[in-house]
Write an enzyme that holds these catalytic residues in place. Sequence first.
Site, PDB file in Angstrom:
ATOM      1  N   CYS A  12      -0.047  28.789 -46.932  1.00 30.70           N
ATOM      2  CA  CYS A  12       1.232  27.930 -46.787  1.00 30.70           C
ATOM      3  C   CYS A  12       1.341  26.610 -47.350  1.00 30.70           C
ATOM      4  CB  CYS A  12       1.363  27.790 -45.130  1.00 30.70           C
ATOM      5  SG  CYS A  12       2.722  26.648 -44.807  1.00 30.70           S
ATOM      6  N   CYS A  15       1.784  23.759 -45.262  1.00 30.10           N
ATOM      7  CA  CYS A  15       0.874  23.329 -44.650  1.00 30.10           C
ATOM      8  C   CYS A  15      -0.303  22.644 -45.274  1.00 30.10           C
ATOM      9  CB  CYS A  15       0.188  24.658 -43.963  1.00 30.10           C
ATOM     10  SG  CYS A  15       1.211  25.586 -43.159  1.00 30.10           S
TER      11      CYS A  15
END
Length: 81
Positions: A12, A15
């Site tokens: 991600c 992230c």
Amino acid sequence: MKQILYFSAAWCGPCQQLGPTMEGLRGQINYTKIDVDQDQESSIKYGVRNIPTLILLENGEVKNKLVGNQTVQSIMSFYNG
């Protein structure tokens, strides 16, 4: 006791951007990083649909939720209420 559950995944992008911010807050806030691919049960339990997600627990009870990349200031105000 306050704790943040930090839901994340290696693949991600947002992230990966939030990771260094959270690491910089280690020692200032109490958090546990949860990889959504490794711990799908927790993701389901807390209704995590997007990542990164921060869930604030106080005495084991969900108090608040933040979704997406965040600044240090937004995380600190989220944590301190």
